[in-house]
Motif scaffolding. Structure first.
Motif, PDB file in Angstrom:
ATOM      1  N   PHE A   1      17.759 -17.493 -52.363  1.00 54.92           N
ATOM      2  CA  PHE A   1      16.721 -18.329 -53.274  1.00 54.92           C
ATOM      3  C   PHE A   1      16.783 -18.069 -54.638  1.00 54.92           C
ATOM      4  O   PHE A   1      15.735 -18.202 -55.379  1.00 54.92           O
ATOM      5  CB  PHE A   1      15.279 -18.048 -52.701  1.00 54.92           C
ATOM      6  CG  PHE A   1      14.968 -18.497 -51.107  1.00 54.92           C
ATOM      7  CD1 PHE A   1      14.618 -19.897 -51.067  1.00 54.92           C
ATOM      8  CD2 PHE A   1      15.415 -17.694 -50.249  1.00 54.92           C
ATOM      9  CE1 PHE A   1      14.243 -20.119 -49.664  1.00 54.92           C
ATOM     10  CE2 PHE A   1      15.174 -18.045 -48.753  1.00 54.92           C
ATOM     11  CZ  PHE A   1      14.555 -19.322 -48.731  1.00 54.92           C
TER      12      PHE A   1
ATOM     13  N   ILE B   1      15.015 -16.907 -40.831  1.00 54.25           N
ATOM     14  CA  ILE B   1      16.271 -16.649 -40.562  1.00 54.25           C
ATOM     15  C   ILE B   1      17.173 -17.843 -40.551  1.00 54.25           C
ATOM     16  O   ILE B   1      16.590 -18.906 -40.563  1.00 54.25           O
ATOM     17  CB  ILE B   1      15.938 -16.179 -39.027  1.00 54.25           C
ATOM     18  CG1 ILE B   1      15.484 -17.110 -38.110  1.00 54.25           C
ATOM     19  CG2 ILE B   1      15.217 -14.692 -38.846  1.00 54.25           C
ATOM     20  CD1 ILE B   1      15.723 -16.742 -36.459  1.00 54.25           C
TER      21      ILE B   1
ATOM     22  N   TYR C   1       3.613 -15.591 -29.136  1.00 61.62           N
ATOM     23  CA  TYR C   1       2.431 -14.674 -29.385  1.00 61.62           C
ATOM     24  C   TYR C   1       2.565 -13.698 -30.461  1.00 61.62           C
ATOM     25  O   TYR C   1       3.827 -13.472 -31.101  1.00 61.62           O
ATOM     26  CB  TYR C   1       2.191 -13.873 -27.891  1.00 61.62           C
ATOM     27  CG  TYR C   1       3.250 -12.923 -27.784  1.00 61.62           C
ATOM     28  CD1 TYR C   1       4.493 -13.127 -27.271  1.00 61.62           C
ATOM     29  CD2 TYR C   1       2.929 -11.610 -28.206  1.00 61.62           C
ATOM     30  CE1 TYR C   1       5.588 -12.232 -27.020  1.00 61.62           C
ATOM     31  CE2 TYR C   1       4.211 -10.486 -28.109  1.00 61.62           C
ATOM     32  CZ  TYR C   1       5.347 -10.903 -27.577  1.00 61.62           C
ATOM     33  OH  TYR C   1       6.450 -10.015 -27.529  1.00 61.62           O
TER      34      TYR C   1
HETATM   35  P1  NAD Z   1       8.961 -17.261 -40.586  1.00 62.71           P
HETATM   36  O1  NAD Z   1       9.733 -18.379 -40.255  1.00 62.71           O
HETATM   37  O2  NAD Z   1       7.819 -16.939 -39.577  1.00 62.71           O
HETATM   38  O3  NAD Z   1       8.167 -17.249 -41.908  1.00 62.71           O
HETATM   39  C1  NAD Z   1       9.027 -17.393 -43.189  1.00 62.71           C
HETATM   40  C2  NAD Z   1       7.746 -17.322 -44.309  1.00 62.71           C
HETATM   41  O4  NAD Z   1       8.544 -17.212 -45.645  1.00 62.71           O
HETATM   42  C3  NAD Z   1       7.149 -18.377 -44.428  1.00 62.71           C
HETATM   43  O5  NAD Z   1       6.023 -18.622 -43.704  1.00 62.71           O
HETATM   44  C4  NAD Z   1       6.877 -18.460 -46.001  1.00 62.71           C
HETATM   45  O6  NAD Z   1       5.523 -17.987 -46.153  1.00 62.71           O
HETATM   46  C5  NAD Z   1       7.822 -17.483 -46.427  1.00 62.71           C
HETATM   47  N1  NAD Z   1       8.758 -18.094 -47.393  1.00 62.71           N
HETATM   48  C6  NAD Z   1       9.873 -19.241 -47.525  1.00 62.71           C
HETATM   49  N2  NAD Z   1      10.612 -19.148 -48.511  1.00 62.71           N
HETATM   50  C7  NAD Z   1       9.898 -18.160 -49.194  1.00 62.71           C
HETATM   51  C8  NAD Z   1      10.277 -17.966 -50.536  1.00 62.71           C
HETATM   52  N3  NAD Z   1      11.471 -18.366 -51.244  1.00 62.71           N
HETATM   53  N4  NAD Z   1       9.649 -16.745 -51.156  1.00 62.71           N
HETATM   54  C9  NAD Z   1       8.386 -16.355 -50.590  1.00 62.71           C
HETATM   55  N5  NAD Z   1       8.184 -16.562 -49.342  1.00 62.71           N
HETATM   56  C10 NAD Z   1       9.050 -17.482 -48.782  1.00 62.71           C
HETATM   57  O7  NAD Z   1      10.061 -16.213 -40.556  1.00 62.71           O
HETATM   58  P2  NAD Z   1      10.008 -14.465 -40.649  1.00 62.71           P
HETATM   59  O8  NAD Z   1       8.471 -13.930 -40.829  1.00 62.71           O
HETATM   60  O9  NAD Z   1      10.952 -13.941 -41.674  1.00 62.71           O
HETATM   61  O10 NAD Z   1      10.435 -14.128 -39.217  1.00 62.71           O
HETATM   62  C11 NAD Z   1      11.744 -13.893 -38.898  1.00 62.71           C
HETATM   63  C12 NAD Z   1      11.858 -14.296 -37.354  1.00 62.71           C
HETATM   64  O11 NAD Z   1      11.371 -13.369 -36.546  1.00 62.71           O
HETATM   65  C13 NAD Z   1      11.508 -15.729 -36.730  1.00 62.71           C
HETATM   66  O12 NAD Z   1      12.395 -16.191 -36.202  1.00 62.71           O
HETATM   67  C14 NAD Z   1      10.338 -15.190 -35.929  1.00 62.71           C
HETATM   68  O13 NAD Z   1      10.150 -16.074 -35.144  1.00 62.71           O
HETATM   69  C15 NAD Z   1      10.702 -13.841 -35.740  1.00 62.71           C
HETATM   70  N6  NAD Z   1       9.620 -12.971 -35.507  1.00 62.71           N
HETATM   71  C16 NAD Z   1       8.504 -13.419 -34.399  1.00 62.71           C
HETATM   72  C17 NAD Z   1       7.324 -12.728 -34.100  1.00 62.71           C
HETATM   73  C18 NAD Z   1       6.469 -13.172 -33.075  1.00 62.71           C
HETATM   74  O14 NAD Z   1       6.775 -14.287 -32.474  1.00 62.71           O
HETATM   75  N7  NAD Z   1       5.368 -12.564 -32.849  1.00 62.71           N
HETATM   76  C19 NAD Z   1       7.339 -11.519 -35.044  1.00 62.71           C
HETATM   77  C20 NAD Z   1       8.200 -11.263 -35.891  1.00 62.71           C
HETATM   78  C21 NAD Z   1       9.497 -11.965 -36.221  1.00 62.71           C
END
Ligand code: NAD
Ligand code: FDA
Length: 428
Positions: A133, A262, A346
């Motif tokens: 980014f 991701i 969840y």
């Molecule tokens: P995510 O897709 O949940 O969230 C990404 C977030 O990044 C967005 O909500 C936004 O707020 C932010 N964003 C995007 N571009 C940005 C930028 N340029 N600057 C600042 N913020 C920005 O992804 P994550 O939180 O990184 O999670 C990674 C992976 O891990 C995902 O696949 C997720 O499903 C998985 N995960 C799942 C769980 C769960 O299911 N409970 C828990 C942890 C992680």
């Protein structure tokens, strides 16, 4: 001398999906020496969700071997000893650097060629970097990402040297929300920064998000929404000391956690297999455009029968079940039908816990007590219930919303649905 080994079944990747695939292979009677799992991580498959939750806690943190797969689904715990006892070759700490699906071979970074009759791709995903980014500084010693156990160990170290200090969390998704909770419990002041109007924008409605944000604020978390970081201040030791935002604010920081989404690990197969939605396209048997190759977990884009649409899901339940389905399709092809999956997500933070089933499409109908501890929403699309969210439910209630969502009942009266709430699901 060219080294090489041949297996009937090879799983590429040693994460959640690989662990559940191994369990299913054994249940279906795989023979000793037939199955090989290759992972660049130096550990046998483990339940990744532990890393943002129990692993980061200051008291009695979760540590291996307690969360090897398949404890997450109340199945047997597969320790390295288990793989050995079942004659499964675990090739750990080994990266596959190229694949040739025509020749049915994988080449490892150590120079070994591993050939297969059936390949299951379970390479998961990698965390997006700030550099993608246009922001530099990811290699600073107190800037953390979270995808694997090595990342989690780094976060634990950085937490220890930041107690009582300030953390800035970049991203308002799953990683951001779960890590924020763990840091607060470790007595670190947390500020969350993300570009959207509310947290968890991919799933939450503004009303649901407001509940969690207020809960977090009561725990001392500050939210800065609608902006992104522009740069870091880095000292002569290579440590970030502050985060500068595009809106001009400067946030002092002892540590930074970045969770900005991701990308699936597809690169070994680009140009060899059909891709869709950023992942490897598979059919209802988890089979790719090459008959001998299957894909499961975060990397697979599969047909979700219930929606009549191809989706790529990034959640542990989908990794577990798609892996088991692929093994079933490979070992008992005549007895295995199309994967018929109900999406399930969840999270658990602080004393909170929610579950979501289905699709958050159409109109959201909220229900329950948003000033208390049990509330939720149903999503209604084209006159049918397609998605359900519930915070603070009981086991029976979660089962009921799952069942109701799978049945997609017709909804005539949204006001009635709102009034009934969970009772609607219990009556379906
Ligand atoms: P995510 O897709 O949940 O969230 C990404 C977030 O990044 C967005 O909500 C936004 O707020 C932010 N964003 C995007 N571009 C940005 C930028 N340029 N600057 C600042 N913020 C920005 O992804 P994550 O939180 O990184 O999670 C990674 C992976 O891990 C995902 O696949 C997720 O499903 C998985 N995960 C799942 C769980 C769960 O299911 N409970 C828990 C942890 C992680
Ligand atoms: P996963 O990422 O688990 O495994 C992929 C494996 O392949 C890794 O071991 C990787 O090193 C290896 N690999 C990749 N390329 C390779 C190569 N070329 N050579 C060798 N090995 C290679 N979901 C949920 O529903 N509830 C939750 O609470 C959480 N919590 C959560 C917390 C954290 C911190 C993360 C990062 C993720 C979650 N998730 C989650 C998401 C869930 O963990 C995720 O969907 C599954 O781990 C996906 O399983 P896979 O096996 O597809 O990939």
């Amino acid at each position: 001398v060219v080294m090489g080994r041949a297996f009937v079944y090879v799983v590429l990747g040693g994460g959640v999906a690989a662990g559940y695939a191994a369990l299913e292979f054994v249940k279906r009677g795989v023979s000793s020496g037939e199955l090989c799992i290759i992972s660049d991580e130096p550990f046998a498959p483990y339940e990744r969700p532990a890393l943002s939750k129990g692993y980061l806690l200051p008291e009695a943190p979760a540590r291996l071997p307690s969360f090897h797969t398949c404890v997450g689904a109340h199945e047997e715990r597969l320790t390295p000893k288990w793989y050995k006892e079942h004659g499964i070759e675990l090739v750990l700490g080994t990266r596959v650097k190229s694949a040739d699906v025509r020749r049915k071979t994988l080449l490892t970074a150590t120079g070994e060629t591993i050939s297969y009759k059936f390949l299951i791709i379970a390479t998961g995903a990698r965390a997006l970097k700030l550099e993608e980014f246009g922001v530099n500084g990811s290699d600073a010693e107190n800037v953390c990402y979270l995808r694997d156990l090595a990342d989690a160990n780094r976060i634990v170290d950085v937490i220890h040297s930041s107690t009582g200090g300030n953390a800035v969390i970049i991203g308002g998704g799953y990683i951001g929300m779960e890590c924020a909770a763990s840091l607060v419990i470790s007595k670190i002041n947390v500020t969350m920064v993300f570009p959207e109007a509310h947290c968890m924008p991919r799933l939450f409605t503004p009303k649901i998000a407001a509940y969690y944000e207020e809960y977090y604020m009561a725990k001392g978390v500050t939210f800065i929404k609608g902006t992104v970081l522009s740069s870091f201040d880095i000292d002569f030791n290579g440590k970030v000391t502050a985060v500068n935002l595009r809106d001009g604010a400067r946030l002092p920081a002892d540590m930074v956690i970045v969770g900005i989404g991701i990308r699936p690990n597809t690169s070994l197969f680009e140009g060899q297999l059909t891709l869709e939605k950023g992942g490897i396209k598979v059919n209802g048997r988890m089979q790719t455009s090459n008959n001998s190759v299957y894909a499961v977990g975060d990397v697979a884009a599969f047909p979700v029968k219930l929606f009549g649409e191809t989706r790529r899901l990034e959640h542990v339940d989908s990794a577990r079940k798609s892996a088991r389905h692929a093994v079933s399709a490979i070992m008992e092809p005549e007895k295995t039908g199309e994967f018929d999956y109900l999406p399930f997500f969840y999270s658990r933070v602080f004393a909170l816990s929610w579950q979501f089933y289905g699709d958050n499409a159409g109109e959201a109908v909220h229900f329950g007590d948003f000033s208390g501890s049990k509330f939720g929403a149903f999503w209604v699309s084209k006159g049918h219930l397609v998605g359900s969210f519930l915070e603070g439910g009981t086991k029976e209630e979660y089962e009921a919303i799952a069942k109701a969502t799978r049945l997609k009942p017709a909804i005539e009266d949204a006001a009635e649905l709102e009034r009934l709430g969970v009772d609607f699901a219990l009556s379906v």
